[in-house]
Design an enzyme around this catalytic site. Structure first.
Site, PDB file in Angstrom:
ATOM      1  CG  ASP A  13      -1.759  -1.202   1.357  1.00 10.48           C
ATOM      2  OD1 ASP A  13      -2.230  -1.689   0.322  1.00 10.48           O
ATOM      3  OD2 ASP A  13      -1.926  -1.696   2.486  1.00 10.48           O
ATOM      4  CE  LYS A  16       3.191  -2.215  -4.554  1.00  8.99           C
ATOM      5  NZ  LYS A  16       2.755  -1.983  -3.173  1.00  8.99           N
ATOM      6  N   GLY A  40      -4.415  -4.017  -4.375  1.00 12.02           N
ATOM      7  CA  GLY A  40      -5.373  -3.048  -4.882  1.00 12.02           C
ATOM      8  C   GLY A  40      -4.648  -1.747  -5.130  1.00 12.02           C
ATOM      9  CG  HIS A  41      -2.087  -0.895  -7.786  1.00 14.14           C
ATOM     10  ND1 HIS A  41      -1.386  -1.378  -8.854  1.00 14.14           N
ATOM     11  CD2 HIS A  41      -1.439  -1.296  -6.692  1.00 14.14           C
ATOM     12  CE1 HIS A  41      -0.347  -2.057  -8.414  1.00 14.14           C
ATOM     13  NE2 HIS A  41      -0.369  -2.033  -7.103  1.00 14.14           N
ATOM     14  CD  GLN A 223       0.463  -8.509  -2.517  1.00 10.74           C
ATOM     15  OE1 GLN A 223       1.222  -9.138  -3.223  1.00 10.74           O
ATOM     16  NE2 GLN A 223      -0.801  -8.374  -2.842  1.00 10.74           N
TER      17      GLN A 223
HETATM   18  P1  IMP Z   1      -2.945 -12.680   1.707  1.00 15.15           P
HETATM   19  O1  IMP Z   1      -1.998 -12.112   0.690  1.00 15.15           O
HETATM   20  O2  IMP Z   1      -4.396 -12.385   1.406  1.00 15.15           O
HETATM   21  O3  IMP Z   1      -2.669 -14.114   1.981  1.00 15.15           O
HETATM   22  O4  IMP Z   1      -2.648 -11.908   3.092  1.00 15.15           O
HETATM   23  C1  IMP Z   1      -1.435 -12.083   3.800  1.00 15.15           C
HETATM   24  C2  IMP Z   1      -0.986 -10.788   4.457  1.00 15.15           C
HETATM   25  O5  IMP Z   1      -0.623  -9.860   3.422  1.00 15.15           O
HETATM   26  C3  IMP Z   1      -2.055 -10.083   5.278  1.00 15.15           C
HETATM   27  O6  IMP Z   1      -1.429  -9.402   6.348  1.00 15.15           O
HETATM   28  C4  IMP Z   1      -2.645  -9.068   4.313  1.00 15.15           C
HETATM   29  O7  IMP Z   1      -3.223  -7.971   4.975  1.00 15.15           O
HETATM   30  C5  IMP Z   1      -1.385  -8.663   3.581  1.00 15.15           C
HETATM   31  N1  IMP Z   1      -1.643  -8.152   2.236  1.00 15.15           N
HETATM   32  C6  IMP Z   1      -1.978  -8.855   1.138  1.00 15.15           C
HETATM   33  N2  IMP Z   1      -2.115  -8.045   0.084  1.00 15.15           N
HETATM   34  C7  IMP Z   1      -1.850  -6.807   0.512  1.00 15.15           C
HETATM   35  C8  IMP Z   1      -1.780  -5.528  -0.139  1.00 15.15           C
HETATM   36  O8  IMP Z   1      -1.977  -5.380  -1.349  1.00 15.15           O
HETATM   37  N3  IMP Z   1      -1.456  -4.475   0.649  1.00 15.15           N
HETATM   38  C9  IMP Z   1      -1.173  -4.619   1.977  1.00 15.15           C
HETATM   39  N4  IMP Z   1      -1.219  -5.776   2.611  1.00 15.15           N
HETATM   40  C10 IMP Z   1      -1.543  -6.863   1.890  1.00 15.15           C
END
Ligand code: IMP
Length: 429
Positions: A13, A16, A40-41, A223
């Site tokens: 977040d 990017k 999510g962008h 991420q």
């Molecule tokens: P998952 O990717 O849904 O398995 O989540 C694993 C961890 O990554 C969790 O702490 C989510 O909140 C975090 N996470 C996954 N995608 C994002 C993102 O795009 N931005 C911030 N945190 C993320």
């Protein structure tokens, strides 16, 4: 020729999407190389907000080729909804190509994500619940279904049957959950396959051809480094590799093809989900940053945890990713705060730690060492050169650069596409 990898230097977040979108102006191709619709962008163009989860934000410029690489896991329903939403707003998606080798997310992945989080209770990771982890688990276990398999009717039928047999047993016998119906999933995914089959290609060939013919190619990570499966705050991480090395595997290119790596970091720090966060602010300042920065997840809407800029993380990210430059976003969010802090190191049991520890036990006990800075009150959203910034903002940025050990090339001062200060032209650097 210039190939640039953009990665998140914190916990995701970082903004990017905005930096990619801004750099995409000079790119011929934008490649997304890992993650899925957990990302999510949000990009704002001419006052209109676009929320993208899977499609690279380069799609918002006409004529750019956009690629979803083999390192990405694809929920076809989400991808089709995104294509439709862009189409309705008059954005052409004809230049999108999807890797034959990208793995597909199924409803049983989403369910497994949820039941596994429930099982963990207060040890939960706080996943986005999108089935990302279970889809990557299947990929590693060599039972996953790829886009090329999905669009092959016979292959798909056999693979889905094999998977459902095991998943239904696991869901009912281990988790006490419900079974999935083969016909329902098969029918829905055959339709998705028909819609998407024209976009499915050997994208490694396309990306390598573009690079070899001297095109500007941008690789967009999702991420952030601290959510990397190898280098993040394990187990509170995602199941892919958001760090720069993954751009090669996830796009099908060799490491010799990368010219430059840019890390994107906020002028402060945020994280969603569980896990340690040494500079977290559990007070009014944290609330203020959350409200002013709109720090709520693009994908899940969850409030993000907010804290001061962490230079230990800055240095760690620089090392893991081989950063050439930093792009600092959301400096404007700090406007109006009387005092600002930057963390320069951690104290662990009386000793200064300069490097980010692997042990979460150690990290949980670390106390940040802070330097304090006077804030600024002037509106900086109109700044387009470093010299337009108030002296205190310049001093703050200089220190961010020093503690991270990486030159800052771009500074974001607002959500609009043009609200940036370009210190270094990244395609010329
Ligand atoms: P998952 O990717 O849904 O398995 O989540 C694993 C961890 O990554 C969790 O702490 C989510 O909140 C975090 N996470 C996954 N995608 C994002 C993102 O795009 N931005 C911030 N945190 C993320």
């Amino acid at each position: 020729m210039s190939t640039v990898v953009i990665i998140g230097a914190q916990w995701g977040d970082e903004g990017k999407g905005k930096v990619t979108d801004f750099l995409a102006a000079k790119a011929d191709m934008v490649v997304r190389y890992q993650g899925g619709n957990n990302a999510g962008h949000t990009v704002v163009v001419e006052g209109r907000e676009y929320k993208l989860h899977l499609i690279p934000s380069g799609i918002l410029y006409p004529g750019k080729t956009c690629i979803i690489g083999s390192g990405v896991v694809i929920d076809p329903e989400v991808l089709i909804a995104e294509l439709d939403a862009l189409g309705k707003r008059g954005i052409s998606t004809s230049n999108l190509k999807i890797s034959q080798r990208a793995h597909v997310i199924f409803p049983y992945h989403r369910r497994l994500d949820q039941v596994e989080e429930d099982r963990k209770g207060d040890q939960k990771i706080g996943t986005t619940g999108r089935g990302i982890g279970p889809a990557y688990m299947d990929k590693s276990a060599r039972v996953g279904i790829r886009m090329i398999d999905l669009i092959d009717e016979e292959e798909f039928k056999a693979l889905l049957e094999m998977n459902l047999e095991v998943k239904n047993h696991l869901l009912t016998a281990v988790y006490g959950s419900e079974k999935f119906d083969f016909t329902e999933i098969y029918g829905a995914y055959r339709k998705y396959a028909e819609t998407l089959s024209g976009l499915v290609e050997d994208v490694s060939v396309i990306v390598n051809e573009a690079i070899n013919s001297g095109k500007n190619v941008l690789f967009e990570g999702a991420q952030g480094t601290l959510l990397d499966l190898d280098h993040g705050t394990y187990p509170f991480v995602t199941s892919s590799h958001p760090s720069a090395g993954a751009a090669c595997l996830g796009a099908g290119i060799g490491p010799t093809k990368i010219d430059r790596v840019i890390g994107v970091a906020k002028a402060y720090t945020t994280r969603v989900g569980e896990g340690p966060f040494p500079t977290e602010l559990l007070d009014e300042t944290g609330e203020h940053i959350r409200a002013k920065g709109g720090e709520f997840g693009t994908t899940t809407g969850r409030p993000r945890r907010c804290g001061w800029f962490d230079g230990v993380i800055g240095r760690y990210s620089a090392r893991i990713n081989g950063l050439d430059h930093l792009a600092i976003t959301k400096l404007d969010v700090l406007t109006g705060l009387e005092k600002l802090k930057i963390c320069t190191g951690y104290i662990y049991r009386g000793d200064v730690l300069n490097e980010f520890p692997a042990s979460l036990k150690v990290l949980n006990e670390c106390e940040p060492v802070y330097e304090e800075f006077p804030g600024w009150q002037e509106d900086i959203t109109g700044a387009r050169k470093i010299s337009d910034l108030p002296a205190n903002a310049r001093k703050y940025m200089e220190r961010v650069e020093q503690v991270s050990g990486v030159p800052v090339a771009v500074i974001g001062v607002g959500s609009q596409r043009d609200q940036v200060i370009v210190v270094t032209d990244l395609y010329q650097a």
